[in-house]
Design a protein around this motif. Sequence first.
Motif, short mmCIF file in Angstrom:
data_model
loop_
_atom_site.label_atom_id
_atom_site.label_comp_id
_atom_site.label_asym_id
_atom_site.label_seq_id
_atom_site.Cartn_x
_atom_site.Cartn_y
_atom_site.Cartn_z
N ASP A 130 0.83 -1.22 0.00
CA ASP A 130 0.00 0.00 0.00
C ASP A 130 0.87 1.27 0.00
O ASP A 130 2.10 1.20 -0.12
CB ASP A 130 -1.02 -0.03 1.15
N ARG A 131 0.20 2.43 0.13
CA ARG A 131 0.92 3.71 0.04
C ARG A 131 1.93 3.88 1.16
O ARG A 131 2.80 4.74 1.12
CB ARG A 131 -0.09 4.88 0.16
N GLN A 166 -6.73 -5.22 -10.78
CA GLN A 166 -6.90 -3.75 -10.80
C GLN A 166 -7.73 -3.30 -9.60
O GLN A 166 -7.41 -2.32 -8.93
CB GLN A 166 -7.69 -3.31 -12.06
N VAL A 167 -8.82 -4.02 -9.33
CA VAL A 167 -9.70 -3.64 -8.22
C VAL A 167 -8.98 -3.83 -6.89
O VAL A 167 -9.06 -2.98 -5.98
CB VAL A 167 -11.01 -4.49 -8.25
N LYS A 177 -14.81 -2.77 -2.02
CA LYS A 177 -14.95 -2.90 -3.47
C LYS A 177 -15.33 -4.33 -3.80
O LYS A 177 -14.77 -5.27 -3.24
CB LYS A 177 -13.63 -2.56 -4.17
N GLN A 233 -4.66 0.85 -2.40
CA GLN A 233 -4.20 2.24 -2.42
C GLN A 233 -5.12 3.15 -1.60
O GLN A 233 -4.72 4.21 -1.15
CB GLN A 233 -4.07 2.74 -3.87
N GLY A 234 -6.36 2.70 -1.38
CA GLY A 234 -7.29 3.51 -0.58
C GLY A 234 -7.22 3.20 0.90
O GLY A 234 -7.94 3.79 1.71
N GLY A 252 -5.80 -3.68 -6.37
CA GLY A 252 -4.80 -2.61 -6.27
C GLY A 252 -5.45 -1.31 -5.81
O GLY A 252 -4.91 -0.61 -4.94
N ARG A 253 -6.63 -0.99 -6.35
CA ARG A 253 -7.31 0.26 -5.94
C ARG A 253 -7.72 0.20 -4.47
O ARG A 253 -7.63 1.18 -3.73
CB ARG A 253 -8.53 0.52 -6.83
#
Length: 329
Positions: free
Chosen positions: A8-9, A297-298, A280, A304-305, A300-301
């Motif tokens: 993650d971030r 992709q989902v 998600k 990141q959130g 990963g999003r």
Amino acid sequence: MTSNVLTDRFDRVHNYLRISLTDRCNLRCTYCMPALGMQFTRPEHLLTTPEILRLGKLFVGLGVDKIRLTGGEPTLHKDLPDIVSGLSSLDGLDHLTLTTNALKLPHMAAELKKRGLTGVTISLDSLKPDRFSQIARRDRIDQALAGIEAAIHAGFSPVKINVVVMANVNEDEILDFLRWGEDKPVDIRFIEYMPFPDTGWDKAGFFPYKEMRQRIESVYELTPMDNEPSAVGKGFTVKNSPMQVSFVTSMSESFCGNCNRLRITADGNIKACLFDDKEKTLRDVMRDGGSDDDLVQVIGRALQGKPYEHEPMDDLLKKDNRRMVAIGG
Ligand code: SAM
Ligand code: SF4
């Protein structure tokens, strides 16, 4: 193999996935389910067994090496043995564990071990029959204790015992639990009581880790274990006993900074933080014919959130979160 997708971030690598198999349960624990009952997810909205196995394989390919099956009560899922077999055969998965109230373990523990389950965590909040029934809203302590025996007998070691400690409810049993576990290969995990909506959580019921530890150390000698930085519990050995003791300090000393956990709800949402209401759907991506790349992709999003940490205890009920039974503990 680890991948950037699960980082993650804040550079936290997520190698631990909890999959909820159902939001149904054969108990009605006060801290987990609303007093007035709840609407369970309709069967067609739950992940199917092939969907669960597909997601398991995908996450292990991305670097997950530990999966915990949970719920609701995961032993109510009719395909649990096949799910265990399917996941345990994945290359790269080192740990496959189950969190359960143990009622069904007398008939299942040995079989699940044979199929590749590596660990069991069992919830038990009281050793007193009346109190167990008040907390679980069902009179089932004998089955729960028999389930613990079956897990020990099947060779799971240590069997982890989750005790949610609540002030003026069961906090007076902390030392009873140690006396009960003294001669058993168990890890007794005292968990701080966490706020979830509609479960009657009240700050007055909160009983902090430091007080739990003080009470135990007035009688027992605890030695800290070499805990992994991402460990949920602070673990201790107990002098002259095979028993371990751990504390899950989610509220008084949150361990967010080293969090490595992701969750999939029984209806197929990825939830990057237990207390974050943003989710998600992976189920709909699969049912719309999405490829593994679409799922990645989902995922990963969602990663990141993920927030750095959850809000302080007093603010958690302001969120539109699910209850634990519908998240997967
Ligand atoms: N039914 C299984 C069981 O009880 O072990 C698995 C699901 S249960 C939701 C997973 C864990 O979450 C249990 O150990 C339970 O005690 C814990 N839990 C549920 N609500 C909680 C709360 N409000 N505070 C702390 N722990 C909670
Ligand atoms: Fe069921 Fe587990 Fe929740 Fe108790 S804690 S109601 S056993 S899901």
